[in-house]
Design a protein around this motif. Structure first.
Motif, PDB file in Angstrom:
ATOM      1  N   ARG A   5      -7.259   4.643   5.479  1.00 36.00           N
ATOM      2  CA  ARG A   5      -8.156   5.691   4.998  1.00 36.00           C
ATOM      3  C   ARG A   5      -7.457   7.030   4.846  1.00 36.00           C
ATOM      4  O   ARG A   5      -7.857   7.850   4.027  1.00 36.00           O
ATOM      5  CB  ARG A   5      -9.343   5.834   5.943  1.00 36.00           C
ATOM      6  N   ASP A  45      -6.169   6.811   1.519  1.00 33.03           N
ATOM      7  CA  ASP A  45      -7.308   6.762   0.598  1.00 33.03           C
ATOM      8  C   ASP A  45      -7.880   8.155   0.354  1.00 33.03           C
ATOM      9  O   ASP A  45      -8.264   8.500  -0.762  1.00 33.03           O
ATOM     10  CB  ASP A  45      -8.409   5.854   1.159  1.00 33.03           C
ATOM     11  N   ASP A  82      -5.697  10.025  -1.968  1.00 34.30           N
ATOM     12  CA  ASP A  82      -5.893   9.486  -3.316  1.00 34.30           C
ATOM     13  C   ASP A  82      -7.168  10.035  -3.957  1.00 34.30           C
ATOM     14  O   ASP A  82      -7.198  10.383  -5.132  1.00 34.30           O
ATOM     15  CB  ASP A  82      -5.993   7.963  -3.266  1.00 34.30           C
ATOM     16  N   SER A  83      -8.242  10.086  -3.166  1.00 35.34           N
ATOM     17  CA  SER A  83      -9.534  10.493  -3.712  1.00 35.34           C
ATOM     18  C   SER A  83      -9.548  11.972  -4.090  1.00 35.34           C
ATOM     19  O   SER A  83     -10.220  12.372  -5.037  1.00 35.34           O
ATOM     20  CB  SER A  83     -10.646  10.193  -2.702  1.00 35.34           C
ATOM     21  N   ARG A  98       0.830  -1.205   0.000  1.00 34.63           N
ATOM     22  CA  ARG A  98       0.000   0.000   0.000  1.00 34.63           C
ATOM     23  C   ARG A  98       0.866   1.256   0.000  1.00 34.63           C
ATOM     24  O   ARG A  98       0.576   2.239  -0.704  1.00 34.63           O
ATOM     25  CB  ARG A  98      -0.917  -0.012   1.233  1.00 34.63           C
ATOM     26  N   SER A 149     -16.144   2.075  -1.325  1.00 42.02           N
ATOM     27  CA  SER A 149     -15.990   3.463  -0.876  1.00 42.02           C
ATOM     28  C   SER A 149     -16.685   4.384  -1.857  1.00 42.02           C
ATOM     29  O   SER A 149     -16.647   4.176  -3.051  1.00 42.02           O
ATOM     30  CB  SER A 149     -14.511   3.819  -0.794  1.00 42.02           C
ATOM     31  N   THR A 204      -4.354   7.945  -6.560  1.00 45.32           N
ATOM     32  CA  THR A 204      -3.528   7.473  -5.466  1.00 45.32           C
ATOM     33  C   THR A 204      -2.315   8.306  -5.186  1.00 45.32           C
ATOM     34  O   THR A 204      -1.721   8.756  -6.097  1.00 45.32           O
ATOM     35  CB  THR A 204      -3.052   6.068  -5.785  1.00 45.32           C
ATOM     36  N   GLU A 262      -6.968  -1.405   5.300  1.00 47.06           N
ATOM     37  CA  GLU A 262      -7.546  -0.146   4.855  1.00 47.06           C
ATOM     38  C   GLU A 262      -6.824   1.016   5.515  1.00 47.06           C
ATOM     39  O   GLU A 262      -6.820   1.141   6.735  1.00 47.06           O
ATOM     40  CB  GLU A 262      -9.034  -0.105   5.212  1.00 47.06           C
TER      41      GLU A 262
END
Length: 629
Positions: free
Chosen positions: A449, A452, A455-456, A175, A391, A397, A447
């Motif tokens: 977050r 994440d 990334d989003s 990750r 999600s 990312t 996970e």
């Protein structure tokens, strides 16, 4: 290195082109007319974000938060496009709103969200605005998502053979590699206890006996770099540093170029340690320095700790692949900044590292699953429960910056620094967080977050948000003025770049009273803490003054005494060096306008002479030493 988000990286490169190559190398600094226009318009917008030609002489004269925010959004219409970051903050980091905590004391990459920590420790529903505030400190000392254990293994052996990884460690490893946009075909990554451990490991195994020089580029005292310097000096390294020109603290280009291009017949060049920006002043440095170092035979260590989320998605590193790269990760933004460090070694450069006479490499760690007490009957937890997740956030990312390069915070952890990974067990989360989650113990989904969320949001959105906030804050601070002193001392002095399109998201500053006397940064930090604003302190150094500023040099430089490793070995006195003690603040993707406004409001209190004297007296009284006779 490769980019799995090539389209956004290309857009980001165009959008941030001036950010990665300006200020530094005149011989390779190309700016398009469009970029120059956007920078000019940005400076004009910054100036209009407050009332033009208005100076604020006391905290009561400041416009209200609502009025200031309205003016801010008018001046920076692009900020409206970053509302998704506010939604993430409200849903996943709600402790910041409940506690009114302004967290401006570190830049870094967060692994997890606060809601994850709550779920992991308490299995409690995520709070909403209608519920009572959660206990803000109940989870800080709770069981982490994983434990860190020191490895008894040689760094070279670890790089060559890899070693056995736990399933948890392997997933986190993958990750982070994806988040950093680094290919496993090109680099090997090892976990370290913290940021400083990564620097010391490299210093212990780098061949300074033959590659004699260590050249660093930092405009401030960095604990991790000082650790590397002490270790390398013991092995005979010749330590050099770039210098930074007063008053803007840009790199002294000619001097650094001469150091990089100097001819040495007796030794190979050595190690060039380079950050792409200063985590204190926000000054950005060009990728071209990496290229120049490589062309002149230096090995390059890129310190990515001060970079912002998704900065690694730019195209620069695909062109200038460093031999080594160091970054760090903290746990939860605004709640627990401890974490771990990561050392990346380019596979084609691994053979450079020498075999150490030391059997183990202190600082290498492994990540182990934590067995936390079950809060449910055993029959409710099945060994083959499965975890899937959908999600609603759906973008790209990328990365995060150094464990608080307040690495000072991270490095001071005793070594059992830990980060957290979510191993969600079967809980009624559908009603908790707009995600559908099944759980498995046999095949745990990892996970992160925090990553994440970066990334989003993406590089362009995050950069635009932080650029608007940091430049508004600088403009607001510069518009403060002591009462009845139009030509008197400036209450706030900012070091390094001021309002500028191509600057980083941090700033270094000091506050001066109406007599022109500097207020102790340690006092400012303590008073900010009392107001629930977290700032950090630092020490700017390696500053070069031209003849034009020699008189000013005598007025602002301070002498700091530090214990030198060489001096200790030789039983000599401590050495002294000069610099400027400062207060620092940094904004990130979760910082909002209210955070910056509250800092402005806090600083404006120092325009009141009575307030300053009262707090100075109280600070001295609380910190005086009791002497027993």
């Amino acid at each position: 290195m490769h980019s799995v988000f090539a389209r956004e990286a290309s857009q980001a490169s165009s959008f941030l082109g001036c950010c990665t190559s300006t200020n530094l190398l005149d011989f390779n600094s190309l700016k398009s007319a469009g970029a120059m226009t956007s920078q000019y318009e940005f400076v004009v917008a910054s100036a209009s974000s407050l009332y033009p030609h208005t100076r604020f002489t006391n905290h009561e004269s400041l416009p209200s938060l609502q009025e200031s925010f309205s003016n801010f959004r008018t001046a920076f219409p692009q900020y409206s496009q970053t509302d998704e970051a506010d939604r993430i903050r409200a849903q996943e980091y709600y402790h910041l709103s409940f506690s009114k905590h302004v967290c401006l004391d570190y830049i870094g990459h967060g692994l997890f969200s606060y809601s994850q920590l709550q779920i992991h420790n308490n299995s409690a529903p995520i709070a909403s605005s209608s519920t009572s505030p959660p206990s803000l400190h109940s989870t800080t000392l709770g069981s982490p998502f994983f434990d860190i254990s020191y490895k008894s293994v040689n760094l070279n052996a670890q790089l060559k053979n890899g070693g056995q990884e736990t399933e948890l460690e392997s997933k986190i490893h993958r990750r982070i590699m994806a988040f950093m946009n680094i290919s496993k075909d090109d680099y090997t990554m090892v976990f370290t206890a913290n940021h400083s451990s990564a620097f010391k490991l490299l210093a212990d195994f780098y061949p300074f006996e033959s590659n004699r020089n260590l050249l660093t580029v930092y405009d401030y005292e960095n604990d991790a770099v000082e650790t590397m310097i002490k270790s390398s000096k013991k092995r005979g390294a010749r330590v050099m540093s770039a210098e930074f020109s007063w008053p803007n603290l840009g790199i002294q280009s000619e001097k650094l170029r001469r150091k990089l291009e100097s001819k040495t017949k007796r030794w190979k060049k050595g190690l060039f340690v380079f950050p792409l920006q200063s985590r204190m002043t926000g000054a950005r440095y060009s990728y071209q320095w990496l290229s120049m170092a490589q062309e002149n035979g230096w090995h390059v260590l890129l310190d990515a700790s001060a970079l912002g989320p998704k900065d690694m998605d730019t195209l620069g590193l695909s062109l200038f692949q460093p031999d080594f790269l160091i970054c760090s990760f903290y746990k939860v933004f605004g709640d627990n900044p401890s974490g771990l460090g990561c050392l990346f070694v380019k596979k084609s450069s691994a053979s450079v590292l020498m075999d150490s006479t030391v059997a183990t490499s202190v600082g290498l760690v492994t990540l182990l699953p934590v067995s936390k007490p079950s809060q449910y009957p055993e029959e409710s937890v099945s060994s083959d429960i499965k975890t899937t997740e959908k999600s609603e956030l759906d973008k790209d990312t990328m990365f995060q910056p150094e464990v608080p390069e307040n690495e000072e915070r991270n490095a001071k952890k005793t070594g059992l620094a830990s980060s957290e990974i979510e191993e969600l067990e079967d809980t009624p989360l559908e009603s908790v967080c707009s995600k559908t989650i099944e759980t498995t113990i046999g095949d745990t989904e990892i996970e992160c977050r925090g990553m994440d969320h970066a990334d989003s949001l993406g590089l362009i959105l995050i950069s635009s948000r932080t650029r608007c906030l940091i430049n508004w804050l600088i403009n607001a601070l510069m518009n403060l003025q002591h009462p009845n002193s139009e030509n008197g001392p400036t209450p706030v002095r900012i070091y390094g770049p001021k309002v500028k399109f191509d600057r980083g998201p941090s700033l270094a500053f000091n506050i001066y009273d109406w007599k022109g006397e500097k207020i102790d940064p340690a006092l400012l930090q303590k008073l900010a803490d009392r107001n629930n604003i977290s700032l950090s302190c630092g020490f700017l150094c390696h500053i070069w003054f031209s003849d034009k500023y020699l008189e000013e040099k005598e007025q602002i430089l301070e002498t700091k005494t530090a214990e030198s490793a060489v001096a200790v070995l030789n039983k000599k006195r401590n050495k002294s060096y000069s610099g400027i003690s400062v207060v620092t603040a940094a904004v990130g993707l979760l910082t909002n306008f209210e955070d910056t406004y509250r800092l402005w409001q806090f600083v404006s209190r120092f325009l009141d002479a009575d307030f300053v004297e009262k707090e100075r007296w109280r600070y001295m009284a609380l910190n005086q030493k009791t002497i027993e006779v």
